[in-house]
Write a protein that holds these residues in place. Structure first.
Motif, short mmCIF file in Angstrom:
data_model
loop_
_atom_site.label_atom_id
_atom_site.label_comp_id
_atom_site.label_asym_id
_atom_site.label_seq_id
_atom_site.Cartn_x
_atom_site.Cartn_y
_atom_site.Cartn_z
N GLU A 46 0.84 -1.20 0.00
CA GLU A 46 0.00 0.00 0.00
C GLU A 46 0.87 1.25 0.00
O GLU A 46 0.63 2.20 -0.75
N GLU A 47 1.91 1.22 0.85
CA GLU A 47 2.81 2.37 0.94
C GLU A 47 3.47 2.72 -0.38
O GLU A 47 3.62 3.88 -0.73
N SER A 48 3.88 1.69 -1.11
CA SER A 48 4.63 1.93 -2.34
C SER A 48 3.71 2.12 -3.55
O SER A 48 4.17 2.48 -4.62
N GLY A 49 2.43 1.84 -3.37
CA GLY A 49 1.51 1.95 -4.49
C GLY A 49 1.41 0.65 -5.28
O GLY A 49 0.59 0.52 -6.19
N LEU A 50 2.24 -0.33 -4.94
CA LEU A 50 2.20 -1.61 -5.66
C LEU A 50 0.85 -2.31 -5.49
O LEU A 50 0.46 -3.15 -6.32
N ILE A 51 0.13 -1.95 -4.45
CA ILE A 51 -1.17 -2.58 -4.21
C ILE A 51 -2.10 -2.38 -5.42
O ILE A 51 -2.98 -3.22 -5.65
N VAL A 52 -1.89 -1.31 -6.18
CA VAL A 52 -2.79 -1.07 -7.32
C VAL A 52 -2.62 -2.15 -8.39
O VAL A 52 -3.59 -2.85 -8.70
N PRO A 53 -1.39 -2.36 -8.94
CA PRO A 53 -1.26 -3.47 -9.89
C PRO A 53 -1.44 -4.85 -9.24
O PRO A 53 -2.00 -5.76 -9.85
N LEU A 54 -0.99 -5.00 -7.99
CA LEU A 54 -1.16 -6.30 -7.31
C LEU A 54 -2.65 -6.59 -7.11
O LEU A 54 -3.12 -7.70 -7.39
N GLY A 55 -3.39 -5.58 -6.67
CA GLY A 55 -4.82 -5.76 -6.46
C GLY A 55 -5.55 -6.10 -7.76
O GLY A 55 -6.48 -6.90 -7.78
N GLU A 56 -5.08 -5.52 -8.85
CA GLU A 56 -5.69 -5.81 -10.15
C GLU A 56 -5.40 -7.26 -10.55
O GLU A 56 -6.28 -7.96 -11.05
N TRP A 57 -4.17 -7.69 -10.28
CA TRP A 57 -3.83 -9.10 -10.56
C TRP A 57 -4.71 -10.04 -9.74
O TRP A 57 -5.26 -11.01 -10.27
N ILE A 58 -4.88 -9.72 -8.45
CA ILE A 58 -5.68 -10.55 -7.55
C ILE A 58 -7.12 -10.65 -8.07
O ILE A 58 -7.70 -11.73 -8.17
N LEU A 59 -7.66 -9.49 -8.45
CA LEU A 59 -9.04 -9.45 -8.93
C LEU A 59 -9.21 -10.28 -10.20
O LEU A 59 -10.14 -11.09 -10.32
N ARG A 60 -8.28 -10.10 -11.14
CA ARG A 60 -8.38 -10.81 -12.42
C ARG A 60 -8.25 -12.32 -12.22
O ARG A 60 -9.03 -13.11 -12.75
N GLU A 61 -7.24 -12.71 -11.43
CA GLU A 61 -6.99 -14.12 -11.14
C GLU A 61 -8.22 -14.78 -10.48
O GLU A 61 -8.67 -15.85 -10.89
N ALA A 62 -8.76 -14.11 -9.47
CA ALA A 62 -9.90 -14.67 -8.74
C ALA A 62 -11.15 -14.72 -9.61
O ALA A 62 -11.88 -15.73 -9.62
N CYS A 63 -11.41 -13.66 -10.36
CA CYS A 63 -12.60 -13.63 -11.21
C CYS A 63 -12.51 -14.71 -12.29
O CYS A 63 -13.50 -15.40 -12.58
N ALA A 64 -11.31 -14.87 -12.87
CA ALA A 64 -11.14 -15.89 -13.91
C ALA A 64 -11.39 -17.28 -13.34
O ALA A 64 -12.07 -18.11 -13.95
N LYS A 65 -10.85 -17.52 -12.14
CA LYS A 65 -11.00 -18.85 -11.52
C LYS A 65 -12.47 -19.15 -11.22
O LYS A 65 -12.98 -20.23 -11.52
N VAL A 66 -13.15 -18.18 -10.64
CA VAL A 66 -14.55 -18.42 -10.27
C VAL A 66 -15.43 -18.50 -11.52
O VAL A 66 -16.36 -19.30 -11.56
N ALA A 67 -15.10 -17.73 -12.55
CA ALA A 67 -15.85 -17.84 -13.81
C ALA A 67 -15.69 -19.26 -14.36
O ALA A 67 -16.65 -19.86 -14.86
N PHE A 68 -14.49 -19.81 -14.25
CA PHE A 68 -14.22 -21.17 -14.71
C PHE A 68 -15.02 -22.19 -13.90
O PHE A 68 -15.64 -23.10 -14.44
#
Ligand code: C2E
Ligand code: MG
Ligand code: MG
Ligand code: MG
Length: 279
Positions: free
Chosen positions: A81-103
């Motif tokens: 969060e401090e470094s701002g990496l949470i933004v791309p990391l959070g997007e990766w998490i969201l995409r990965e989880a949504c893809a898995k559950v869609a599957f």
């Protein structure tokens, strides 16, 4: 001598501070590299309907594969969060989880998904578009996704956060307040932040039945949620007595080690056949 002593102490502080700053920077570099290397992974913890023990949803929980260790989120979400990496990391998490559950849903398993958000993500540029883009790409219906936020969202730029969350809700996405009851003035927050679900903090569940005040508060939260038409999820259920008590109070949903631990995707798939957990 006294002054020298003071100066020495200052030097020690400065050295410690330097070590902390360097350590933090190194960690942030390591985290950025980890994201590039695909060293993050998701575990999923089942959420069950307490009435029939059916698994109705999974909550995605991120881990970091760091050498031989599997680091829990407490060690890296703050720095990310401090470094701002949470933004791309959070997007990766969201995409990965949504893809898995869609599957999983395509394999005929009717299941919902919960994903944790950090306030830094909500306030990042284009966040609503990012979320709707991920839904479009993965084909996950908006109504299947719940985004979990804690009361912290109402501390940092609350107006902006509330507006963004309302936009997400207009897309059909559900919102949940995580760790409910822990923050300051929880009840008042329900006025500003329209949510679909409340996740009761594990500290309440832990003292259920042994602490009269906590038991009464938990019962009150459950009834309040029912009256407001919200889904109530008890978190951190570890003992059968807690489960029984929650059931008798009419709590709709539950999550905790007694029900199921967070597990990798393959573990969830093993539940796919019979999606009811014997409780
Ligand atoms: P949370 O969202 O409240 O997640 C629940 C945490 O409680 C998880 O810890 C889970 O493993 C743990 N838990 C579940 N059942 C039990 C139980 O019966 N007993 C006990 N003692 N613990 C239980 P975890 O995975 O270490 O996550 C900790 C926190 O890190 C999460 O709390 C959430 O705030 C944050 N987090 C996790 N994944 C993400 C993520 O993808 N994005 C963001 N922004 N934060 C995340
Ligand atoms: Mg959560
Ligand atoms: Mg939380
Ligand atoms: Mg929680």
């Amino acid at each position: 001598a006294k002054e020298r002593g003071g100066g020495g102490r200052l030097e020690i502080y400065a050295a410690e501070m330097h070590a902390t700053v360097v350590g933090r920077l190194e960690l942030q570099t390591e985290l950025r590299q980890a994201l590039a290397d695909g060293a993050f992974l998701l575990e999923y913890q089942p959420v069950v309907d307490l009435e029939n023990s059916q698994v109705t949803a999974v909550e995605a929980l991120v881990r970091w594969r760091r050498g031989e260790e599997l680091e829990p989120p407490e060690t890296f979400i703050g720095p990310a969060e401090e470094s701002g990496l949470i933004v791309p990391l959070g997007e990766w998490i969201l995409r990965e989880a949504c893809a898995k559950v869609a599957f999983w849903r395509a394999s005929d398993w009717d299941i919902d998904l919960s994903v944790n958000l950090s306030v830094k993500q909500i306030l990042s540029t284009g966040f609503v578009e990012t979320v709707s883009g991920v839904l479009a790409e993965t084909g996950l219906p908006a109504e299947v996704l719940t985004l979990e936020v804690d009361e912290e969202v109402l501390l940092e730029n609350p107006g902006e956060s509330v507006e963004r969350l309302a936009e997400l809700r207009r897309l059909g996405i559900r919102l949940a307040i995580d760790d409910f009851g822990m923050g300051y003035a929880s009840l008042a927050h329900l006025r500003e932040l329209r949510v679909d679900a409340i996740k009761i903090d594990p500290s309440f569940i832990r003292d259920l039945g042994t602490d009269g005040t906590v038991t009464l508060l938990t019962h009150t939260i459950i009834r309040l949620g029912q009256d407001l038409g919200m889904r109530i999820i008890a978190e951190g259920i570890e003992r059968p007595e807690q489960l029984e008590q929650l059931r008798s109070m009419g709590c709709g949903h539950g999550q905790g080690f007694l029900v199921a631990r967070p597990m990798v995707a393959e573990g969830v798939e093993a539940l796919l056949g019979g999606s009811s957990i014997p409780l």
